[in-house]
Every structure is written in C-alpha cells, then in structure tokens.
Design an enzyme around this catalytic site. Structure first.
Site, PDB file in Angstrom:
ATOM      1  N   CYS A  78       0.796  -1.227   0.000  1.00 18.74           N
ATOM      2  CA  CYS A  78       0.000   0.000   0.000  1.00 18.74           C
ATOM      3  C   CYS A  78       0.830   1.280   0.000  1.00 18.74           C
ATOM      4  CB  CYS A  78      -0.934   0.021   1.216  1.00 18.74           C
ATOM      5  SG  CYS A  78      -2.069  -1.377   1.321  1.00 18.74           S
ATOM      6  N   HIS A 139      -3.173   6.703   4.158  1.00 19.66           N
ATOM      7  CA  HIS A 139      -2.061   5.802   4.537  1.00 19.66           C
ATOM      8  C   HIS A 139      -0.691   6.341   4.149  1.00 19.66           C
ATOM      9  CE1 HIS A 139      -0.921   1.275   5.247  1.00 19.66           C
ATOM     10  NE2 HIS A 139      -0.489   2.096   6.199  1.00 19.66           N
TER      11      HIS A 139
END
Length: 598
Positions: A78, A139
């Site tokens: 990610c 994130h």
C-alpha cells in the site's frame, strides 16, 4: 420592413450566444474521477477473466472505455505503491522504501509519511484551478513533530477536501479480529508483563511469609518495571482501535474509533456529494475505497450473495459502489467531460485466510505471487480502466506496459499544466489511450521490494516480447508453497530472499505465469537482454544519485540506492503519543460522527 431586420438581429444574437456557450464548453477543463480499490486481485474482475464473481459495473466501464492488460503498480504494498501513484515517481525517491521487515506505515501516531517537499498530482491540479478531493484511504502519514502540524496530511498535499481514513482499514478496527500489527512483538511484550507480574507476586508472597528477606526497594523497582512494561505493551497495542481506526474530515477527527459497519455507505455518499458540489467547476476526485482490504465487511445487502464467500461478497459490494459513483457522474450530465479511472493499488493478498471465513485475499489470475512479493507479476499487475465518452474509443484494449505512475503526467497534460517539474518515472498515457501511438514509452520498468531493486522489465523496440529479469526472489514458506504462508507477508532482505546470479529471466508475453526461466539455450537474445537491462539499471540509478546523492546501502543489482530522509525507519514508524490525532483531550480520545447517512 422592420420584421425581417428584427428577425435577422435576433438570429445573429442567438448564433453568437450559441457559439459562446459552445466555446465555453470546449474550453472547460475536464473533470477526473479516479477510483482505487485496496488489495484487489486482477483475477477478481469479470472483464479480466473472472466468470464467477459479478462485477457488471466495472465491466461496463471497460466496455465503454479502454482496458489496460499490462497495468503495473510501482510496488506490491500500500504505502509505497500509493506514494508512487500520487507523485509519478518510484517511492524510494520520497524516502518511502523500506530496508527491513516493516514495509508500510503501522501507526497513525508515527512521524513517517509523504514528505512536505514532495509534489502530488492533486497539488499540480490545484494550482491549475481545480477543486480537489480525497475520499477514503490515505495511509501516507499525518504529523511530523507535534499533534496538529499535519505535515503529511492530504490537505498539505493538494487535496482541498478530505474525508476518510488517514490510516487504513485493518484487523484491529473490527471487533473479534486478530491483531495484525507487529503480532510477534505484542506476544513478546505480553509474555514479559506476565513474567514480571508473576515474579513480583511470588517475591511479595515470599517476603510476607518470611521465607526469605526480600528488599523493599527491589519490590518497588520490580513494581515500577512491571507498570512500565504493561504500559509499553497495553497502551500502543491494545488501544489500537482508538489510535489507528479514525475518520477525519479535513484536519478534524470526527470519529474515534470508527464504526466499520457503516463505513462503505459513508464513503460512497461523501464521494457522490463531492461530485454534486462541484458540478459547475473543474474537479479532481480521488475515491480511495476501503474495500477489499481485510477485515472484510459484512453488509447485509451483500452478505452470502456471492459464490466466493465473504471475499466475493465484498468484491460485489465494491462493484456496486463503483456503479453508484459512475451513475452520479452520468446523471449530472458530466460523462462527456469526465475521465473516469479504475484500478487497484497492488495485487491480492493470497496468504490471507482463516478457518472461519476461508480465503480473505484476492485472486491474481494466472500470475505468480501476490501482495508483498516484490516483482512477481501477481503482486503488481492490476486492473486499469479509463472511460471518457467522446474522447476514448469504447471497447479498446491496450496490451502495452503501463504504470500507475503514468496518472500524474497524464493528468498534468489534460489540465494543461506546462510548468517545470521534477524527474518523473511515469509518462502521459493519452496518445496510447487514444490510439495515436501503438507503443508504450515504458521501454524499461523497475520493480522494487522496499529500497531494493528486485526486477527489471524490458519491452525491446520492434518486439512484442516483454522480458523480465529477477535479481532476487522472496523465499516462500513452507518450502514448495506459492507464498509466505508462515509469516503471512514476504520480506525483501537478508535470509528472507534468494539472490540469483545469473538473474532469472522470463518472457512474460509467452510465459505470463513466470514458470519457465529462459536460458542461453532457449533464448537467442539471452546475453543481450542481461546486457541491456544492466545498462538500464545504471542509467536509472544515476537519476537517483544525481537527484538525491549517494548512500552506503546497495541494492541486490549492485548499484547505489539513494540518500533521502527515510520515512520507514523504526524511529519514524513507532507510535508517539504526542503525534496521535485525537478528538477530545489526549489520551481520552473518543467521538462519533453526527451526520446521518441514509
């Protein structure tokens, strides 16, 4: 006499007004709706070969637009993949490549993240007059030095509006799920607390019973050591739902911890409302879905409806959400002036399964490997679909190598942003999407595992072949398995990898599963391929060292890695109370969002 004159004048005015309106429509900059799913396997989608999970809305986007079959994420995890997507550059240029076991940001209260000095496509478009919004997962960090400095926050990186998860969705956010943040360290700290507690209790009993003389100072020291050990274990880890599982609107924490049951609907409504609010001006919406990362949702309208358990239910719910956003664009009459893009940040997590739900990660089709497996195709080949009626031909398929990093220069081009920029690793995709050229500008692509150059892809001029050279590969466990099932996530360093000299070589045009390594006997161009990729690596890494200086760390390919302020060190990743976002007075953080979502 006056009637023909008046009629002629009226006709002239109407034509002039029509030309003005038409000109305004032509001159208006296009809108962009980019939708990214989390951890979706390329084999989970109907238009990429799945005939058992229903994805009619994504399939319709493909039939009405352009489908890329060799769309590549810049990293198989990610944080680095999203960094590269946002900046158009490999993540290690931003300091977001890892050197050890921790390959993504783990705590919202850490200080690592996308540096303030970096430039995102949102920031570039904001400078061109666009209204920019991010709904969903970020994130890429929040704070640097103190709570509220928001140095890594989306608002600091070009997004004028943010609603969603500044961190990510992970197991601790859903009651009943096992923790997946440094689980082994948690167990070690817990055992230490138990041992200290039992030891202290035993010594107190010995002193009380008069069996031995135990110093009171020793008991006090052990007592305070036990309190300290308990705090180090319990506060950062057992309160993770409070620390990591939050929702922010711009820079305000509006829910802590978040209620996951209603999260999909809230994100959808926010995305739709952003489009409606900006119908009369150019906008960029990055809709970063929480699906299909674990923990999986159990929305009643989709639970038990698919043929692939809870994971299949989540894919079908995600497809429905994609359809509702597309429907919003179309119902507002924006379709012909809006580029819609659909993708995943990387491949599916094939090791993720448990006895209650079964398989919880995606299917990467015929491609080898998956999430966190370096340059293996299954972890980096993702769906890539563009729809723009009237501009892009419906049903077109592009088999050339393309990258998530290409979105940055493509958006720049379409927004008519001609200002100077840093070195980019992506290319403008419009000539390829529109069919004006047949070849991708990506002759070479570089596949990183952390900061380590794992593999290189070469698409030789005048050839249909796409060769891939692996300098090292992760060690699967148990031996003979197709992933790192013992640890759940593969590592990129030390004893966790096997180096190859000479490198492994595949032609993924004819061997997309990377099952049959080429040799000098089976590939006439074997020596040339290794020579050309070695020269390409040298050229590529010279751009890193020129831009960021040299360092002592060496990639397995044997070249210098860049010197940047690393964001993935233990110092920056671990939880710091003074950086923790909080609604209320820290440490008494807690609030629920008031806005009703129907």
């Amino acid at each position: 006499m006056r009637s023909p004159l008046v009629a002629t004048l009226l006709l002239f005015l109407l034509l002039a007004a029509g030309n003005y309106v038409t000109g305004a429509e032509v001159d208006r900059k296009p809108n962009f709706v980019m939708m990214m799913v989390d951890d979706l396997g390329i084999g989970d989608v109907g238009c990429y070969g799945n005939d058992t999970i229903r994805t009619p809305n994504i399939d319709r986007l493909a039939s009405e637009g352009v489908k890329l079959t060799q769309h590549i994420a810049a990293a198989p995890l990610c944080t680095p993949s999203r960094t590269a997507f946002m900046t158009g550059r490999y993540a290690l240029r931003s300091g977001l490549g890892s050197t050890g076991r921790v390959q993504v940001l783990l705590f919202l209260g850490g200080s690592g993240g996308l540096p303030r000095s970096e430039t995102t496509f949102a920031k570039r478009l904001q400078e061109q007059g666009y209204t920019t919004g991010l709904v969903g997962k970020w994130h890429l960090g929040v704070n640097c030095e103190y709570r509220g400095d928001h140095c890594h926050h989306p608002n600091q990186h070009g997004f004028s509006y943010f609603y969603g998860l500044p961190f990510t969705l992970f197991n601790d956010c859903m009651p009943g799920e096992e923790s997946d943040v440094l689980a082994d360290l948690q167990h070690t700290l817990q055992n230490m607390v138990i041992i200290l507690g039992v030891g202290l209790f035993t010594l107190v009993c010995v002193r009380v019973c008069g069996l031995l003389h135990i110093s009171l100072w020793l008991l006090l020291a052990l007592f305070f050591l036990s309190i300290l050990a308990t705090a180090v274990w319990y506060v950062p880890f057992k309160l993770l739902p409070t620390w990591n599982c939050i929702i922010m609107r711009n820079q305000d924490v509006i829910e802590q911890p978040m209620t996951t049951e209603t999260l999909p609907q809230r994100l959808l409504v926010e995305a739709q409302n952003f489009i409606r609010r900006n119908v009369d001006r150019p906008f960029l919406l990055f809709f970063s879905l929480a699906h299909v990362h674990t923990p999986l949702f159990k929305t009643s309208a989709f639970a038990g409806k698919s043929r692939h358990g809870c994971y299949g239910d989540n894919v079908e719910e995600m497809d429905w959400i994609i359809g509702k956003v597309t429907e919003t664009v179309d119902s507002l009459g924006l379709a012909n002036n809006t580029l819609i893009y659909f993708t995943s940040d990387h491949g599916g997590h094939i090791e993720d399964a448990n006895s209650k739900i079964g398989q919880r990660g995606g299917w990467n089709s015929i491609y080898r490997g998956g999430k966190a497996m370096g340059g293996w195709e299954g972890g980096i080949r993702v769906p890539g679909i563009f729809r723009w009626p009237g501009r892009l031909a419906a049903g077109r398929v592009v088999d050339e190598p393309t990258s998530l990093m290409d979105l940055y220069p493509t958006l720049q081009h379409l927004a008519k942003d001609t200002q100077p920029d840093r070195h980019l690793d992506g290319y403008n995709l419009m000539p390829l999407l529109e069919g004006k050229v047949d070849r991708s500008e990506h002759e070479f692509m570089f596949h990183y595992c952390g900061i380590y150059l794992n593999a290189v892809r070469w698409h030789p001029p005048g050839s249909e072949s796409v060769f891939k050279v692996h300098f090292f590969t992760p060690n699967f466990s148990p031996p003979g398995a197709g992933g790192c099932y013992d640890t759940k996530v593969c590592q990129c360093h030390g004893a966790h990898v096997t180096h190859h000299n000479p490198p492994l070589l595949y032609d993924i045009l004819y061997d997309p599963s990377e099952s049959h390594p080429l040799t000098p006997d089976t590939e006439p161009r074997y020596a040339e391929i290794l020579e050309q990729t070695a020269k390409a690596v040298e050229r590529h890494q010279s751009t890193l060292t020129k831009e960021q200086g040299s360092d002592d760390i060496h990639s397995p390919a044997g070249s210098d890695a860049p010197s940047v302020q690393r964001q993935m060190t233990w110092e920056k990743i671990l939880w710091k109370p003074w950086l923790q976002p909080c609604c209320g007075t820290f440490p008494f953080c807690g609030c629920k969002e008031d806005t009703p979502y129907v």
